[in-house]
Each structure stands twice: as structure tokens, then as C-alpha cells.
Write a protein that holds these residues in place. Sequence first.
Motif, short mmCIF file in Angstrom:
data_model
loop_
_atom_site.label_atom_id
_atom_site.label_comp_id
_atom_site.label_asym_id
_atom_site.label_seq_id
_atom_site.Cartn_x
_atom_site.Cartn_y
_atom_site.Cartn_z
N ASN A 170 42.26 28.07 49.92
CA ASN A 170 41.43 27.23 49.06
C ASN A 170 41.20 27.86 47.70
O ASN A 170 41.19 27.18 46.68
CB ASN A 170 40.09 26.93 49.73
N VAL A 171 41.01 29.18 47.67
CA VAL A 171 40.74 29.88 46.42
C VAL A 171 42.01 30.04 45.59
O VAL A 171 42.01 29.85 44.38
CB VAL A 171 40.10 31.27 46.69
N GLU A 186 48.04 29.54 43.05
CA GLU A 186 48.80 30.78 42.86
C GLU A 186 50.18 30.66 43.50
O GLU A 186 50.35 30.11 44.57
CB GLU A 186 48.07 31.96 43.51
N VAL A 187 51.16 31.22 42.84
CA VAL A 187 52.49 31.35 43.39
C VAL A 187 52.54 32.73 44.04
O VAL A 187 51.91 33.67 43.55
CB VAL A 187 53.54 31.24 42.25
N VAL A 188 53.25 32.85 45.13
CA VAL A 188 53.32 34.12 45.86
C VAL A 188 53.64 35.28 44.92
O VAL A 188 53.02 36.33 45.00
CB VAL A 188 54.37 34.03 47.00
N ASP A 189 54.55 35.07 44.00
CA ASP A 189 54.94 36.15 43.09
C ASP A 189 53.85 36.51 42.09
O ASP A 189 53.90 37.56 41.46
CB ASP A 189 56.22 35.78 42.34
N ASP A 190 52.85 35.62 41.92
CA ASP A 190 51.78 35.89 40.96
C ASP A 190 50.63 36.69 41.55
O ASP A 190 49.75 37.16 40.83
CB ASP A 190 51.23 34.58 40.39
N VAL A 191 50.58 36.83 42.87
CA VAL A 191 49.50 37.59 43.50
C VAL A 191 49.80 39.08 43.29
O VAL A 191 50.84 39.57 43.68
CB VAL A 191 49.39 37.26 45.00
N SER A 192 48.85 39.75 42.66
CA SER A 192 49.04 41.17 42.34
C SER A 192 47.93 42.00 42.97
O SER A 192 46.94 41.46 43.47
CB SER A 192 49.00 41.37 40.82
N LYS A 193 48.08 43.31 42.91
CA LYS A 193 47.03 44.20 43.40
C LYS A 193 45.73 43.96 42.63
O LYS A 193 44.65 44.03 43.21
CB LYS A 193 47.46 45.65 43.30
N GLY A 194 45.85 43.65 41.36
CA GLY A 194 44.66 43.35 40.55
C GLY A 194 43.96 42.09 41.04
O GLY A 194 42.73 42.05 41.12
N THR A 195 44.74 41.06 41.36
CA THR A 195 44.18 39.82 41.89
C THR A 195 43.46 40.09 43.21
O THR A 195 42.37 39.59 43.45
CB THR A 195 45.30 38.78 42.15
N GLU A 212 40.18 41.97 42.52
CA GLU A 212 39.16 41.07 41.96
C GLU A 212 38.54 40.20 43.04
O GLU A 212 37.32 40.04 43.08
CB GLU A 212 39.78 40.17 40.88
N GLU A 213 39.38 39.63 43.89
CA GLU A 213 38.87 38.77 44.96
C GLU A 213 38.05 39.57 45.96
O GLU A 213 37.01 39.13 46.43
CB GLU A 213 40.01 38.04 45.66
N PHE A 214 38.51 40.78 46.30
CA PHE A 214 37.76 41.64 47.21
C PHE A 214 36.36 41.93 46.65
O PHE A 214 35.36 41.80 47.35
CB PHE A 214 38.52 42.95 47.44
#
Length: 152
Positions: free
Chosen positions: A27-28, A32-41, A44-46
Motif C-alpha cells: 500500500n505504501v 515504486e518499481v522494484v529497481d527503485d527500492v534502495s537502502k535509503g528508501t 526512511e520507511e523503517f
Amino acid sequence: FLGSEDFAVRAEETRRTYTRELKRTANVWCAEVVDDVSKGTVREEFLRLKRTRGHRAAGRWLAANSALWTWMVDNEVTDRHPFRGTEKMRKESAAKPSDRWLDDDEIALLFRRLSRLPADRALALRIMLATGLWSSEVLAGRWEELDRNSRC
């Protein structure tokens, strides 16, 4: 992942938790595309979850998503694993107690909703809330230890 054998062999409570956390992630991050999820993302979510839902919830979110990404890498859906290396965050979240307290309105709502539970469970929770006892202390307690006349 949720239909895989890797998921099916996990404990029932783990499957429920992972399903709930992965739905929240979907939902959040729906855009996002799988390739766009980064350690930074991920970080931030954590941190957002830790702030809004507490340490334990953030740790459960990390565990569920890390398992998903491990499965994705193992099944060659992607070669990236942005959750790899988050063990330290997960350990920190598990080691710290929750810093959130229920306010008066939340306590009143909780007491009203206890009526939906089986009577024995509702009573145990009421005793825990009223006395501050641990669940193990309440469950191991005997009726003789309570003064029913003075309600303490």
C-alpha cells in the motif's frame, strides 16, 4: 512469495505477520518499481514506522520484507537486495522497549473492546491493566490472592 513453499513452511504466526506487513508495504510503495527500492528508501520507511508504530512493528516490517527480497533474489526476480544489511536495524528495534504509552481515550476504548473477547481473556487483561502485573504473573495467580471485596 506468499504462495511459495518458502512461505508455507514458516510458523502460522509468522505467516500472518508477514502477510500483514507485506500488504502494508504494498500500500505504501504501490507506485515504486522494484529497481527503485534502495537502502535509503528502506531506511526512511523503517524510521517512519519506528516513529509512528514503534520499534517492534518496524522490526517486524524489516523481517517480512527481508524474507520477501531474499526469496526474490533466490528466484531470480531481481539481483538486488536493498534489505540486506538491515540486521543491525532489526536487532536495535527488538532490543529497545516500546516508547509509546496509551492515552486516556485509548485506554477507555481498549476496556470497551475487551467485551468482545472471551470472558477469561478479558478478565486477565483487565487485571494486568489495573495492577501492572505481567501476563505470566496473572496466569500463574490464584483467586485466593485477590481481595474481591476491596477489588484489589
